[in-house]
Write a protein that holds these residues in place. Structure first.
Motif, PDB file in Angstrom:
ATOM      1  N   GLY A 122      -4.641   2.562  -0.982  1.00 62.31           N
ATOM      2  CA  GLY A 122      -3.545   2.463  -1.325  1.00 62.31           C
ATOM      3  C   GLY A 122      -2.254   3.613  -2.206  1.00 62.31           C
ATOM      4  O   GLY A 122      -1.874   4.847  -2.199  1.00 62.31           O
ATOM      5  N   GLY A 142       0.152   7.618   6.443  1.00 62.49           N
ATOM      6  CA  GLY A 142      -0.086   6.091   7.045  1.00 62.49           C
ATOM      7  C   GLY A 142      -0.928   5.742   7.557  1.00 62.49           C
ATOM      8  O   GLY A 142      -1.744   4.860   7.311  1.00 62.49           O
ATOM      9  N   THR A 145      -4.197   7.184   5.998  1.00 66.76           N
ATOM     10  CA  THR A 145      -4.648   6.045   4.389  1.00 66.76           C
ATOM     11  C   THR A 145      -5.514   5.314   5.335  1.00 66.76           C
ATOM     12  O   THR A 145      -6.623   4.846   4.398  1.00 66.76           O
ATOM     13  CB  THR A 145      -3.630   6.182   3.917  1.00 66.76           C
ATOM     14  OG1 THR A 145      -2.600   6.434   3.095  1.00 66.76           O
ATOM     15  CG2 THR A 145      -4.053   4.785   2.537  1.00 66.76           C
ATOM     16  N   PRO A 213      -1.924  -0.949   1.274  1.00 63.75           N
ATOM     17  CA  PRO A 213      -1.852   0.035   1.107  1.00 63.75           C
ATOM     18  C   PRO A 213      -0.644   1.487   1.616  1.00 63.75           C
ATOM     19  O   PRO A 213      -0.135   1.921   1.054  1.00 63.75           O
ATOM     20  CB  PRO A 213      -3.294   0.489   2.189  1.00 63.75           C
ATOM     21  CG  PRO A 213      -3.741  -0.517   2.465  1.00 63.75           C
ATOM     22  CD  PRO A 213      -2.245  -1.665   2.331  1.00 63.75           C
ATOM     23  N   LEU A 214       0.498   0.572   2.312  1.00 59.69           N
ATOM     24  CA  LEU A 214       0.987   0.866   3.269  1.00 59.69           C
ATOM     25  C   LEU A 214       2.809   0.862   2.382  1.00 59.69           C
ATOM     26  O   LEU A 214       3.479   1.846   1.437  1.00 59.69           O
ATOM     27  CB  LEU A 214       1.805   0.564   4.496  1.00 59.69           C
ATOM     28  CG  LEU A 214       0.649   0.324   5.754  1.00 59.69           C
ATOM     29  CD1 LEU A 214       0.946  -0.106   6.587  1.00 59.69           C
ATOM     30  CD2 LEU A 214       0.733   2.221   6.014  1.00 59.69           C
ATOM     31  N   MET A 216       2.320   1.256  -1.023  1.00 60.54           N
ATOM     32  CA  MET A 216       1.602   1.946  -2.357  1.00 60.54           C
ATOM     33  C   MET A 216       2.258   3.150  -1.900  1.00 60.54           C
ATOM     34  O   MET A 216       2.724   4.273  -2.473  1.00 60.54           O
ATOM     35  CB  MET A 216       0.401   2.142  -2.322  1.00 60.54           C
ATOM     36  CG  MET A 216       0.083   0.396  -3.372  1.00 60.54           C
ATOM     37  SD  MET A 216       0.950   1.125  -5.078  1.00 60.54           S
ATOM     38  CE  MET A 216       0.572   2.303  -5.370  1.00 60.54           C
TER      39      MET A 216
END
Length: 285
Positions: A122, A142, A145, A213-214, A216
Motif C-alpha cells: 500500500g 488500486g 497496487t 493496501p487500498l 493506504m
C-alpha cells in the motif's frame, strides 16, 4: 540405555501430537463459532436491496452496490495484468536465464516479497501510482497496487509448476527440431498450466480480501456512485464492511455480517473454479 531414550522420544512425540491436535481442534471450533455467529447476524440482511442500493447513512436503505461493482472492476483489471506479467516472469526465470548468482539473488528477492506484509505494498502504491504517476486515488491505482501485491505469489507458484514438468518433455521437443519458444509453448506450458492457473486464482482470492493496501492509497469508505472510468474513485467489499463495523448501530453490524457472507461466497466460488479447472486440465493431459 538406548531403549530408554527411544521410549522418552516417543513420549515426547506423542505429547506434541496431542498438543497439535488440541490446538487444531480449538482453532476449528473457534472458526465454526465465528461462521455461525456471522450467519445468524447476516442472513436477515441478505435481501435484493443489499445488492441494488448504494451505501447510506441509514442502515435500512444501505447496500453493497458500489463496493461490489468496485471489487469486480478491480479484479477485471488486476487479473490479466498479474497473469501476463507473473507467468511471463516465471517462464523467463525458469527457461531462459542462466542459473548464476544474479538469478539466485533475484529469486531470493521474489520469494521474500511473497511474504512482505500487504501494508508495505500500500505504501509502495501510494508512492508510485498516486504521487509519482499522478493517478490519484483512482480505480487504476488500486488495481495496480493489488497487482504488485499478488505478483510475487504468482511468480513463485508458476515457477514451481514449470519446475515440475519433466525435462524429458523438453528434450523430446528439442530433438524433434522445435525452437526454444515452441518447446515452452507446446511442451512445457500445457503441462504446467493447471498449477499456474491454481496459483493465479488463489492469489487473486487473497487480493479480494485485502484492505490495508487500498486504505493506504486512499480508497473511499463511502461511495454512493459507480466508477465510470479508470481514474474515478472507488471502494471495495472489505472497506465497506470495515466502515459498517466501525459504526455503533447494531443494524450496520448486521449489514457488515451480510457483506462478510457475500465476500466468503465470492472467495469460495473462486477456489471452486481453481479446483475444477485444475482437475479438468489434468484429465486432458
Amino acid at each position: 540405555m538406548m531403549s530408554g531414550q527411544i521410549a522418552s522420544r516417543r513420549k515426547k512425540d506423542s505429547a506434541l501430537k496431542l498438543l497439535f491436535l488440541a490446538a487444531t481442534s480449538v482453532g476449528v471450533l473457534a472458526l465454526i463459532l465465528l461462521l455461525v455467529t456471522i450467519l445468524i447476524d447476516g442472513v436477515s440482511s441478505l435481501t435484493p436491496d443489499l445488492f441494488t442500493n448504494y451505501p447510506s447513512r441509514r442502515a435500512s436503505s444501505s447496500g453493497l452496490k458500489s463496493a461490489l461493482v468496485g471489487t469486480v472492476y478491480m479484479v477485471l483489471i488486476m487479473a490479466p495484468l498479474s497473469f501476463l506479467i507473473g507467468v511471463g516472469a516465471a517462464i523467463f526465470m525458469e527457461e531462459y536465464t542462466n542459473k548464476g548468482w544474479i538469478t539466485k539473488l533475484i529469486q531470493l528477492n521474489i520469494s521474500t516479497l511473497a511474504g512482505v506484509p500487504s501494508i508495505v505494498y500500500g505504501i509502495l502504491g501510494l508512492t508510485i501510482f498516486v504521487r509519482t504517476m499522478h493517478l490519484d486515488r483512482s480505480l487504476l491505482s488500486g488495481a495496480l497496487t493489488m497487482t504488485l501485491l499478488v505478483l510475487p505469489v504468482i511468480i513463485v507458484s508458476a515457477q514451481e509448476a514449470i519446475k515440475a514438468v519433466p525435462n524429458t518433455r523438453r528434450d523430446a521437443s528439442l530433438a524433434l527440431g522445435a525452437t526454444k519458444w515452441q518447446t515452452v509453448q507446446r511442451a512445457v506450458l500445457p503441462s504446467a498450466f493447471p498449477g499456474i492457473l491454481t496459483g493465479v486464482i488463489l492469489a487473486i482470492s487473497r487480493a479480494i480480501g485485502e484492505t490495508a493496501p487500498l486504505v493506504m492509497i486512499g480508497a473511499l469508505t463511502y461511495v454512493a456512485f459507480l466508477p465510470n472510468n479508470l481514474l474515478d474513485q472507488f471502494t471495495v467489499l472489505p472497506i465497506q464492511i470495515y466502515n459498517w463495523i466501525a459504526k455503533p448501530q447494531t443494524d450496520f453490524h448486521d449489514l457488515a455480517a451480510a457483506g462478510i457472507i457475500v465476500l466468503l461466497v465470492m472467495l469460495l466460488f473462486l477456489n471452486m473454479i481453481a479446483v475444477t479447472l485444475r482437475n479438468k486440465f489434468q484429465k486432458n493431459l
